[in-house]
Write a protein that holds these residues in place. Structure first.
Motif, PDB file in Angstrom:
ATOM      1  N   ASP A 570       7.377 -47.999  27.634  1.00  0.00           N
ATOM      2  CA  ASP A 570       6.423 -48.857  28.341  1.00  0.00           C
ATOM      3  C   ASP A 570       5.999 -48.192  29.652  1.00  0.00           C
ATOM      4  O   ASP A 570       6.683 -47.321  30.199  1.00  0.00           O
ATOM      5  CB  ASP A 570       7.013 -50.252  28.599  1.00  0.00           C
ATOM      6  CG  ASP A 570       8.275 -50.192  29.448  1.00  0.00           C
ATOM      7  OD1 ASP A 570       8.160 -49.881  30.639  1.00  0.00           O
ATOM      8  OD2 ASP A 570       9.384 -50.432  28.899  1.00  0.00           O
ATOM      9  N   ASN A 571       4.856 -48.620  30.184  1.00  0.00           N
ATOM     10  CA  ASN A 571       4.284 -48.014  31.389  1.00  0.00           C
ATOM     11  C   ASN A 571       5.210 -48.097  32.586  1.00  0.00           C
ATOM     12  O   ASN A 571       5.213 -47.218  33.445  1.00  0.00           O
ATOM     13  CB  ASN A 571       2.944 -48.671  31.728  1.00  0.00           C
ATOM     14  CG  ASN A 571       1.782 -47.957  31.040  1.00  0.00           C
ATOM     15  OD1 ASN A 571       1.798 -46.741  30.905  1.00  0.00           O
ATOM     16  ND2 ASN A 571       0.796 -48.715  30.592  1.00  0.00           N
ATOM     17  N   ASN A 572       6.006 -49.157  32.656  1.00  0.00           N
ATOM     18  CA  ASN A 572       6.909 -49.305  33.798  1.00  0.00           C
ATOM     19  C   ASN A 572       7.993 -48.230  33.811  1.00  0.00           C
ATOM     20  O   ASN A 572       8.538 -47.894  34.861  1.00  0.00           O
ATOM     21  CB  ASN A 572       7.569 -50.691  33.776  1.00  0.00           C
ATOM     22  CG  ASN A 572       6.547 -51.797  33.971  1.00  0.00           C
ATOM     23  OD1 ASN A 572       5.555 -51.608  34.665  1.00  0.00           O
ATOM     24  ND2 ASN A 572       6.786 -52.953  33.342  1.00  0.00           N
ATOM     25  N   THR A 573       8.312 -47.707  32.627  1.00  0.00           N
ATOM     26  CA  THR A 573       9.382 -46.710  32.514  1.00  0.00           C
ATOM     27  C   THR A 573       8.854 -45.282  32.564  1.00  0.00           C
ATOM     28  O   THR A 573       9.581 -44.357  32.908  1.00  0.00           O
ATOM     29  CB  THR A 573      10.152 -46.918  31.186  1.00  0.00           C
ATOM     30  OG1 THR A 573      10.516 -48.285  31.078  1.00  0.00           O
ATOM     31  CG2 THR A 573      11.412 -46.064  31.129  1.00  0.00           C
ATOM     32  N   ILE A 574       7.563 -45.104  32.220  1.00  0.00           N
ATOM     33  CA  ILE A 574       6.987 -43.764  32.103  1.00  0.00           C
ATOM     34  C   ILE A 574       7.118 -42.979  33.402  1.00  0.00           C
ATOM     35  O   ILE A 574       7.421 -41.781  33.383  1.00  0.00           O
ATOM     36  CB  ILE A 574       5.506 -43.853  31.662  1.00  0.00           C
ATOM     37  CG1 ILE A 574       5.454 -44.109  30.145  1.00  0.00           C
ATOM     38  CG2 ILE A 574       4.743 -42.576  32.011  1.00  0.00           C
ATOM     39  CD1 ILE A 574       4.070 -44.319  29.601  1.00  0.00           C
ATOM     40  N   TYR A 575       6.919 -43.643  34.538  1.00  0.00           N
ATOM     41  CA  TYR A 575       6.965 -42.910  35.800  1.00  0.00           C
ATOM     42  C   TYR A 575       8.341 -42.293  36.019  1.00  0.00           C
ATOM     43  O   TYR A 575       8.462 -41.112  36.332  1.00  0.00           O
ATOM     44  CB  TYR A 575       6.599 -43.822  36.976  1.00  0.00           C
ATOM     45  CG  TYR A 575       6.437 -43.048  38.267  1.00  0.00           C
ATOM     46  CD1 TYR A 575       5.256 -42.365  38.542  1.00  0.00           C
ATOM     47  CD2 TYR A 575       7.470 -42.961  39.183  1.00  0.00           C
ATOM     48  CE1 TYR A 575       5.111 -41.611  39.697  1.00  0.00           C
ATOM     49  CE2 TYR A 575       7.339 -42.214  40.349  1.00  0.00           C
ATOM     50  CZ  TYR A 575       6.159 -41.541  40.605  1.00  0.00           C
ATOM     51  OH  TYR A 575       6.031 -40.794  41.747  1.00  0.00           O
TER      52      TYR A 575
END
Length: 658
Positions: A570-575
């Motif tokens: 998910d986008n929250n984890t990608i960073y």
């Protein structure tokens, strides 16, 4: 860029600042100062890590004439679906000699689609040793050619040891997450040159073992044949005693000797007759030849030459007649003296045997039978000697096979130690990952192997599971089956045992079982938000992907090539999972990502953005730094969330006007 904060006149212009920008643009310069940790240095950066410099495709189908350059850091490949992102990743994979991890046929078909029947690919790269190499491969011969930095063609046909690269195609990381038995391959990808050397030794040893198995199989019936012959010999010797016990043996042996010598003398006589015939032929030939000689005319010679040759003719013919007469006299002498005496003695033996036969009345005494018996015993004796030599050879081959199998096991133990050592390093480097390796621990793969090998024998699953639990590897199971040990008999019925042994009469099946070792079992545990480590098999798809990416982006300087690294995350984890690690490492490691995620491209501060386009079934790439306005516009137009990604970067660094 020179700068000054001098304390005296002499210091003016003495220091320089090195700024990394992708365009001569004030906003790019401003961003560089905002991102000074990675964009501004007081010393020039010398890139020494292995990396891909460029790829060129000529005469292809989808990639007709394509040339793409790569940066030392983050290279982001973007484009709409079907534009050729995965095709570019797969072409790089193919020319570097990496095998697909999953979807093998699909990915091989991509190569055919991209290159057609005539495509050629060149990749320029910097190897592990810092030297430049040019790699060339064509779809026609599928052979890798490696040129060194001077342009000289080397003898290398693969990149083992000179260029390590980590490749993960589309769905590959998901494949590892869904197939725990394949996690050992993921660990192997990181070990590199040392593992390649051991694998090479393993393959060489397997080849030696296969040859020994073949030779042993050719001798597999030696014991049975030897026992049969020994039994037959014993029976013949019993029959021979029949003659010995009646006093006939000695006379029959004498008769046998006389018969043999009679045949030999007749053979000698035939040879002497052949000599006589040959001399008669020579005599005829001498006459004819001299007649031709004496019929010749030599006008310049004195006539006496013919007289001399005529005399020579008479001498030769006279000598030949003397030899013929001598042969006839000697032959007649032998026949009337030595052979006549021999015949008298031979007749005496026959008469004595006839009297013995009459005295034994009903007993059946057959001289020919006795001679045949002797010959058969002699033949069997010779055959037994041959088989005993082969049996000795078989024992030596068996010893050699066991030695080679031990050496093979030692090589595989060294591979296990490498895996364990590397896993320990991972555990020390990543606090959220914990890896354990169990030698020969993959019983699931062992069970599948046994099922496939003995398919058609009727071996039930319950029995198969017991075999897998009771035996540590194929070699121990094979030896127990062949030797019919009590251990195997306690598991299988005699009928089941016979069927399995029958299967092993095939060379290939025997070789496979003897050399099979259950794969090492790799267990990866991931530290979840509650602080507990959990086996990735029990994690969500997103958590699995995050854990595996943590491994892929582990400390290393070899290039990492991934098709859609953001899959299942998910986008929250990608960073945290991708972008932060890439920002930290891209000065010392090259990344090539094909991605649909704009945050990876923008927040990862892509050094090189490759934009893929498919126009009329032809590939057209565009590329440049993310600092370039035209590249930024295409990111916004092509990528979902592209504008938001730039807004995020603006908020992070408090720059970028709308």
């Amino acid at each position: 860029m020179s700068f000054s904060d001098p304390k005296c006149i002499d210091e003016i212009g003495k220091r320089k600042t090195f700024i990394k920008i992708g365009d001569y643009d004030f906003r790019a310069l401003k961003l560089a100062f905002q991102m000074h940790e990675i964009r501004i240095k007081l010393e020039p950066i010398e890139y020494t890590h292995p990396r891909i410099l460029s790829i060129k495709v000529r005469d292809g189908k989808f990639f007709k004439n394509t040339e793409i350059y790569f940066n030392e850091g983050l290279n982001s490949i973007i484009g709409v679906r079907g534009s050729g992102k995965s095709a570019l990743i797969e072409i790089i994979r193919w020319v570097l000699g990496k095998s697909p991890i999953s979807d093998d046929q699909y990915k091989q078909n991509i190569i055919k689609y991209v290159l057609g029947n005539t495509g050629k690919v060149q990749v320029e790269l910097v190897g592990n040793n810092g030297q430049k190499y040019l790699i060339e491969k064509s779809i026609e011969d599928n052979t890798l050619y490696v040129y060194d930095y001077t342009g000289r063609l080397t003898e290398l046909r693969d990149l083992g040891g000179i260029f390590d690269v980590y490749y993960y195609g589309q769905n590959d990381l998901s494949y590892y997450g869904q197939n725990p038995q394949k996690l050992v391959e993921l660990i192997d990808n990181f070990i590199g040159t040392e593992l390649i050397k051991l694998r090479s030794k393993e393959q060489a040893k397997l080849k030696e073992v296969k040859e020994l198995v073949k030779k042993l199989q050719e001798l597999k019936n030696v014991e049975g044949e030897l026992n049969e012959l020994k039994q037959e010999k014993a029976k013949l010797e019993e029959r021979k005693k029949f003659f010995d016990q009646r006093g006939v043996s000695e006379k029959l042996e004498q008769q046998a000797v006389y018969e043999r010598e009679d045949e030999r003398f007749r053979s000698i006589t035939r040879m002497v007759q052949k000599i006589r015939d040959n001399i008669l032929d020579i005599k005829t030939n001498v006459k004819d030849t001299f007649d031709r000689i004496l019929g010749s005319e030599l006008t310049k010679f004195r006539p006496t030459w013919k007289e001399k040759y005529s005399k020579l003719r008479e001498i030769v013919l006279l000598k030949l007649d003397e030899i013929l007469n001598e042969i006839e006299a000697i032959q007649k002498s032998i026949e009337t003296e030595e052979f006549a005496q021999f015949n008298r003695e031979f007749m005496k033996i026959r008469e004595e045997l006839h009297e013995i036969k009459k005295s034994l009345d009903a007993e059946d005494i057959d001289t020919n039978y006795y001679l045949d018996l002797e010959r058969e015993l002699e033949r069997i004796g010779t055959k037994i000697n041959d088989l005993e030599a082969k049996l000795q050879e078989k024992r030596q081959l068996s010893e050699e096979l066991n030695k080679k199998l031990d050496e093979l096991a030692n090589i595989r133990w060294e591979i296990y130690k490498l895996r364990k050592e590397y896993s320990s390093k991972i555990n020390e480097s990543i606090s959220v990952i914990r890896i354990s390796v169990e030698h020969k621990g993959d019983k699931v793969s062992f069970s599948r192997f046994v099922e496939d090998l003995f398919r058609g024998t009727g071996l039930r699953e319950s029995k198969r599971m017991v075999l897998v639990e009771q035996f540590k590897d194929g070699r121990s199971l094979c030896n127990s089956l062949i030797n019919e040990t009590d251990r195997i008999k306690s598991i299988l019925t005699q009928n089941e045992l016979s069927k399995l042994k029958k299967k092993l009469e095939d060379n290939e099946a025997l070789f496979k079982l003897l050399t099979y070792q259950p794969p090492d079992k790799v267990v990866i545990e991931y530290k979840t938000s509650d602080g507990k480590f959990k086996n990735i098999e029990k994690l969500s798809i997103g958590q699995r992907a995050t854990a595996l990416l943590s491994l892929v982006l582990l400390e290393s300087n070899s290039p990492v090539i991934i098709d859609q690294p953001e899959d299942d995350i998910d986008n929250n984890t990608i960073y945290d999972a991708i972008i932060k690690k890439v920002l930290e490492k891209k000065q010392t490691q090259q990344f090539i990502f094909a991605t649909h995620n704009s945050n990876i491209v923008v927040l990862g501060d892509s050094d090189n953005v490759i934009i893929c386009k498919n126009e009329d079934n032809s590939f057209y790439p565009d590329q440049g730094s993310i600092d370039k306005k035209e590249i930024q516009k295409q990111i916004v137009n092509i990528m979902e969330g592209g504008k938001e990604a730039f807004e995020n970067r603006k908020r992070i660094y408090n720059i970028w006007e709308a």
